[in-house]
Design an enzyme around this catalytic site. Structure first.
Site: not given
Length: 287
Positions: A106, A141, A173, A202, A223
């Site tokens: 597994r 991510k 950002k 960004e 973005d």
């Protein structure tokens, strides 16, 4: 360390730690079912095979689980990471202690299915922008603790790795801009720090581009811009810095985005949302 010395993006110590952790999570104090139902002397041979078309990733890592529990296990690799494999095609053959192979199964399958799923989805995005000059990037991510192997799988699928960690580059950002007061102040402060790192900014509107460039931005991340806005951004920048498009990119939209003239498209879903590949392990008793 050379990339060729790594297994699925892990050096030997990282590999040992990962395998030990995953096995301890799955085994606890041991595989009770196999211990009480399978004779200790029983031996299995098995074939691990694709049950759908896939791009293989993580085969050596999967094998490490079987080797950890049984160093004497015999393993024959039939394909390599990065290979396109048809449904039904064998990936590897193994033979050894039935109890130990069942105990490792597994952990090996979960890892291989996850990484192969990422590589398979990534390859579909790469193929969707074939013929453009745009490059697919992965993102941060990723599932916590799995970034190295997930980015390895994305690279196997054909993406280019972008920022493994926060110390790999500067990406200013919207929240950084809000805290600094403006794009100009944020970029100027980043450039003044003289880190030697590229400063990427960004922007979510065309009006932010010129202030970012004037302040010294080395690269732009556009973005959630529509293809029409991206074309406008490309025209305005005029090749002064590379442009990356990001935000909500899907398989059915990436080619239109890539065709706007941007240099890169980053896609979080290739690591964040890729479904596990269907791979099975079929056993037979050995003499």
């Amino acid at each position: 360390m050379r990339e060729s010395d790594l297994i699925a993006g892990l050096d030997q110590q990282q590999l040992d730690n990962f395998v030990d952790y995953v096995l301890s999570e799955d085994l606890g104090s041991g595989d009770v079912t196999s211990r009480v139902s399978v004779p200790a002397s029983a031996r299995f041979s098995a074939v691990l095979a694709a049950r759908q078309p896939i791009v293989v990733a993580g085969l050596q890592l999967a094998a490490a689980f079987f080797r950890k529990l049984n160093p004497e296990v015999a393993i024959e690799f039939l394909v390599q990471d990065g290979d396109n494999v048809a449904a039904g095609q064998p990936l590897l053959r193994i033979a050894g202690s039935a109890q130990l192979m069942l105990a490792a199964e597994r952990s090996a399958l979960n890892t291989l299915q996850h990484l192969t799923g990422i590589a398979t989805v990534t390859r579909s995005y790469v193929e969707a922008i074939a013929g453009t000059d745009c490059v697919l990037l992965d993102t941060r991510k990723t599932i916590p603790g799995l970034r190295a192997i997930e980015k390895y799988a994305a690279k196997v699928g054909g993406a280019r790795n972008h920022r493994m960690r926060l110390d790999d580059g500067i990406l200013i950002k919207d929240n950084h801009i809000a805290a600094a007061g403006s794009i100009v102040e944020a970029v100027k402060a980043a450039k003044a720090a003289n880190t030697g790192l590229e400063v990427q900014v960004e922007v979510d509107g065309i009006e932010q581009i010129e202030p970012a460039l004037t302040a010294g931005a080395d690269r732009l991340l556009c973005d959630n811009m529509s293809p029409a806005k991206l074309k406008g951004a490309v025209a305005l920048v005029g090749g002064r810095v590379p442009i990356e498009a990001s935000g909500g990119v899907r398989l059915d939209t990436i080619r239109e985005i890539a065709s706007t003239g941007v240099d890169f498209v980053s896609v979080g879903r290739i690591t964040q949302s890729a479904p596990a590949a269907d791979i099975g392990l079929d056993y037979a008793l050995s003499s």
